[in-house]
Design a protein around this motif. Structure first.
Motif, mmCIF file in Angstrom:
data_model
loop_
_atom_site.group_PDB
_atom_site.id
_atom_site.type_symbol
_atom_site.label_atom_id
_atom_site.label_comp_id
_atom_site.label_asym_id
_atom_site.label_seq_id
_atom_site.Cartn_x
_atom_site.Cartn_y
_atom_site.Cartn_z
ATOM 1 N N PHE A 12 0.842 -1.193 0.000
ATOM 2 C CA PHE A 12 0.000 0.000 0.000
ATOM 3 C C PHE A 12 0.880 1.247 0.000
ATOM 4 O O PHE A 12 0.643 2.202 -0.743
ATOM 5 C CB PHE A 12 -0.926 -0.017 1.223
ATOM 6 C CG PHE A 12 -1.753 1.221 1.374
ATOM 7 C CD1 PHE A 12 -2.797 1.485 0.513
ATOM 8 C CD2 PHE A 12 -1.491 2.121 2.392
ATOM 9 C CE1 PHE A 12 -3.569 2.635 0.645
ATOM 10 C CE2 PHE A 12 -2.250 3.268 2.538
ATOM 11 C CZ PHE A 12 -3.291 3.524 1.664
ATOM 12 N N ILE A 13 1.937 1.235 0.824
ATOM 13 C CA ILE A 13 2.880 2.358 0.888
ATOM 14 C C ILE A 13 3.678 2.426 -0.414
ATOM 15 O O ILE A 13 3.877 3.506 -0.978
ATOM 16 C CB ILE A 13 3.813 2.217 2.106
ATOM 17 C CG1 ILE A 13 3.007 2.062 3.409
ATOM 18 C CG2 ILE A 13 4.781 3.393 2.195
ATOM 19 C CD1 ILE A 13 2.014 3.149 3.698
ATOM 20 N N ALA A 14 4.144 1.273 -0.895
ATOM 21 C CA ALA A 14 4.909 1.238 -2.146
ATOM 22 C C ALA A 14 4.075 1.792 -3.299
ATOM 23 O O ALA A 14 4.582 2.561 -4.124
ATOM 24 C CB ALA A 14 5.370 -0.188 -2.433
ATOM 25 N N ASN A 15 2.803 1.409 -3.370
ATOM 26 C CA ASN A 15 1.916 1.932 -4.419
ATOM 27 C C ASN A 15 1.821 3.451 -4.349
ATOM 28 O O ASN A 15 1.859 4.138 -5.372
ATOM 29 C CB ASN A 15 0.512 1.339 -4.290
ATOM 30 C CG ASN A 15 0.415 -0.087 -4.783
ATOM 31 O OD1 ASN A 15 1.317 -0.615 -5.419
ATOM 32 N ND2 ASN A 15 -0.705 -0.725 -4.480
ATOM 33 N N LYS A 16 1.664 3.971 -3.142
ATOM 34 C CA LYS A 16 1.567 5.425 -2.975
ATOM 35 C C LYS A 16 2.846 6.110 -3.452
ATOM 36 O O LYS A 16 2.798 7.182 -4.061
ATOM 37 C CB LYS A 16 1.292 5.783 -1.511
ATOM 38 C CG LYS A 16 -0.164 5.659 -1.098
ATOM 39 C CD LYS A 16 -0.342 6.117 0.334
ATOM 40 C CE LYS A 16 -1.781 6.245 0.738
ATOM 41 N NZ LYS A 16 -2.452 7.444 0.246
ATOM 42 N N ILE A 17 3.993 5.496 -3.171
ATOM 43 C CA ILE A 17 5.273 6.067 -3.615
ATOM 44 C C ILE A 17 5.342 6.056 -5.142
ATOM 45 O O ILE A 17 5.754 7.047 -5.763
ATOM 46 C CB ILE A 17 6.456 5.293 -2.997
ATOM 47 C CG1 ILE A 17 6.523 5.566 -1.490
ATOM 48 C CG2 ILE A 17 7.776 5.670 -3.679
ATOM 49 C CD1 ILE A 17 7.484 4.668 -0.727
ATOM 50 N N ILE A 18 4.941 4.952 -5.769
ATOM 51 C CA ILE A 18 4.951 4.863 -7.239
ATOM 52 C C ILE A 18 4.051 5.938 -7.841
ATOM 53 O O ILE A 18 4.433 6.629 -8.791
ATOM 54 C CB ILE A 18 4.507 3.454 -7.698
ATOM 55 C CG1 ILE A 18 5.559 2.416 -7.308
ATOM 56 C CG2 ILE A 18 4.256 3.435 -9.205
ATOM 57 C CD1 ILE A 18 5.101 0.969 -7.448
ATOM 58 N N LYS A 23 3.807 11.234 -10.614
ATOM 59 C CA LYS A 23 3.262 12.589 -10.711
ATOM 60 C C LYS A 23 4.371 13.634 -10.793
ATOM 61 O O LYS A 23 4.196 14.669 -11.423
ATOM 62 C CB LYS A 23 2.380 12.906 -9.485
ATOM 63 C CG LYS A 23 0.993 12.332 -9.551
ATOM 64 C CD LYS A 23 0.080 12.988 -8.529
ATOM 65 C CE LYS A 23 0.384 12.478 -7.135
ATOM 66 N NZ LYS A 23 -0.571 12.928 -6.119
ATOM 67 N N THR A 24 5.492 13.371 -10.122
ATOM 68 C CA THR A 24 6.527 14.403 -9.977
ATOM 69 C C THR A 24 7.754 14.189 -10.846
ATOM 70 O O THR A 24 8.613 15.061 -10.907
ATOM 71 C CB THR A 24 6.978 14.495 -8.506
ATOM 72 O OG1 THR A 24 7.498 13.210 -8.099
ATOM 73 C CG2 THR A 24 5.839 14.896 -7.592
ATOM 74 N N LYS A 25 7.858 13.042 -11.533
ATOM 75 C CA LYS A 25 9.090 12.770 -12.289
ATOM 76 C C LYS A 25 9.207 13.687 -13.507
ATOM 77 O O LYS A 25 8.219 14.139 -14.072
ATOM 78 C CB LYS A 25 9.156 11.307 -12.704
ATOM 79 C CG LYS A 25 8.244 10.911 -13.838
ATOM 80 C CD LYS A 25 8.447 9.455 -14.210
ATOM 81 C CE LYS A 25 7.462 9.057 -15.304
ATOM 82 N NZ LYS A 25 7.606 7.670 -15.695
ATOM 83 N N THR A 26 10.456 13.939 -13.845
ATOM 84 C CA THR A 26 10.794 14.710 -15.043
ATOM 85 C C THR A 26 11.755 13.873 -15.876
ATOM 86 O O THR A 26 12.158 12.774 -15.466
ATOM 87 C CB THR A 26 11.474 16.039 -14.670
ATOM 88 O OG1 THR A 26 12.745 15.750 -14.071
ATOM 89 C CG2 THR A 26 10.620 16.860 -13.711
ATOM 90 N N ILE A 123 5.091 10.678 2.527
ATOM 91 C CA ILE A 123 5.568 10.190 1.226
ATOM 92 C C ILE A 123 5.996 11.349 0.336
ATOM 93 O O ILE A 123 7.069 11.296 -0.290
ATOM 94 C CB ILE A 123 4.491 9.322 0.546
ATOM 95 C CG1 ILE A 123 4.413 7.968 1.255
ATOM 96 C CG2 ILE A 123 4.787 9.134 -0.948
ATOM 97 C CD1 ILE A 123 3.292 7.073 0.831
ATOM 98 N N ASN A 124 5.212 12.407 0.281
ATOM 99 C CA ASN A 124 5.588 13.576 -0.522
ATOM 100 C C ASN A 124 6.937 14.128 -0.080
ATOM 101 O O ASN A 124 7.788 14.470 -0.903
ATOM 102 C CB ASN A 124 4.518 14.667 -0.432
ATOM 103 C CG ASN A 124 3.194 14.239 -1.037
ATOM 104 O OD1 ASN A 124 3.120 13.247 -1.749
ATOM 105 N ND2 ASN A 124 2.146 14.970 -0.737
ATOM 106 N N TYR A 125 7.122 14.210 1.227
ATOM 107 C CA TYR A 125 8.372 14.717 1.797
ATOM 108 C C TYR A 125 9.553 13.818 1.422
ATOM 109 O O TYR A 125 10.587 14.303 0.949
ATOM 110 C CB TYR A 125 8.209 14.813 3.321
ATOM 111 C CG TYR A 125 9.470 15.156 4.075
ATOM 112 C CD1 TYR A 125 10.069 16.406 3.936
ATOM 113 C CD2 TYR A 125 10.046 14.242 4.949
ATOM 114 C CE1 TYR A 125 11.227 16.727 4.634
ATOM 115 C CE2 TYR A 125 11.192 14.549 5.657
ATOM 116 C CZ TYR A 125 11.780 15.794 5.495
ATOM 117 O OH TYR A 125 12.927 16.095 6.193
ATOM 118 N N ILE A 126 9.389 12.514 1.591
ATOM 119 C CA ILE A 126 10.486 11.564 1.306
ATOM 120 C C ILE A 126 10.838 11.578 -0.178
ATOM 121 O O ILE A 126 12.022 11.608 -0.549
ATOM 122 C CB ILE A 126 10.121 10.139 1.775
ATOM 123 C CG1 ILE A 126 9.987 10.079 3.298
ATOM 124 C CG2 ILE A 126 11.143 9.117 1.269
ATOM 125 C CD1 ILE A 126 11.216 10.458 4.087
#
Length: 200
Positions: A12-18, A23-26, A123-126
């Motif tokens: 569940f945490i891993a999914n949120k990180i993915i 969303k934020t990758k460039t 998660i956003n912070y990490i």
């Protein structure tokens, strides 16, 4: 200290990180690998433990002294090596021991807005403070033996042949209380400063 446990499946945490990473990758972002995903899950749990004095996930970590350091089996087994995408999360029911699979959204509804907000914030912070830090550097920063003396009782295995012989294992389970003990003073500001000095 006895830790309470929020009892989240690590996936569940891993999914949120993915999801957050996508969303934020460039075009200059570091690739998200299974090894990196595992380190980010660990960092999220460490941050959660520091803030709330609770373990976030129910899964145990294993320590591989010769390679990847701390990892969780189900992260290695659940995600496609080449393309990390959110997976459905199995839940066992004690009555018939069958698994039911839930989507990320279904689990988010089950745990409620308050806990979701806490997890999302961390998660956003990490993800933000590690966006330029190489996975090898993360692995070195999170080496368990840098923070605690690993008890031999965790590492010893008995081999029974004609005599009982004890040998040191290179891979072993690390109880959650030792994770908390090792990383309760982990310096996230230092990690953020290190990250800011990196160039892509």
């Amino acid at each position: 200290m006895q830790l309470q446990n929020e009892n989240m499946d690590c996936r569940f945490i891993a999914n949120k990180i993915i999801i957050e990473y996508n969303k934020t990758k460039t075009k200059n972002s570091l690739g998200l690998t299974i090894s990196r995903l595992g380190k980010l899950v660990l960092l999220v749990e460490i941050a959660y433990m520091q803030r709330y004095r609770n373990a976030l996930i129910r899964d145990n970590y294993r320590n591989n002294e010769q390679g990847h350091g701390l990892y969780i089996d189900s992260i290695l087994c659940s995600y496609d090596y080449w393309k990390l995408m959110p997976v459905k999360i199995p839940q066992k029911f004690s009555i018939n021991f069958q698994e039911t699979f839930y989507s990320q959204q279904e689990i988010e509804q089950l745990i409620g807005d308050k806990l979701n907000s806490k997890i999302d914030e961390i998660i956003n912070y990490i993800v933000e403070i590690t966006n330029k830090t190489d996975t090898v550097d993360l692995r070195e920063m999170l080496r368990l033996d840098e923070y605690i003396n690993i008890p031999d009782t965790m590492r010893l295995a008995s081999i029974v042949t004609d005599k009982v012989k004890c040998v040191l294992r290179r891979i072993y389970v690390v109880p959650k209380y030792l994770i908390y003990q090792a990383y309760q003073d982990f310096d996230f500001e230092n990690l953020e400063q290190f990250n800011n000095l990196q160039t892509l």
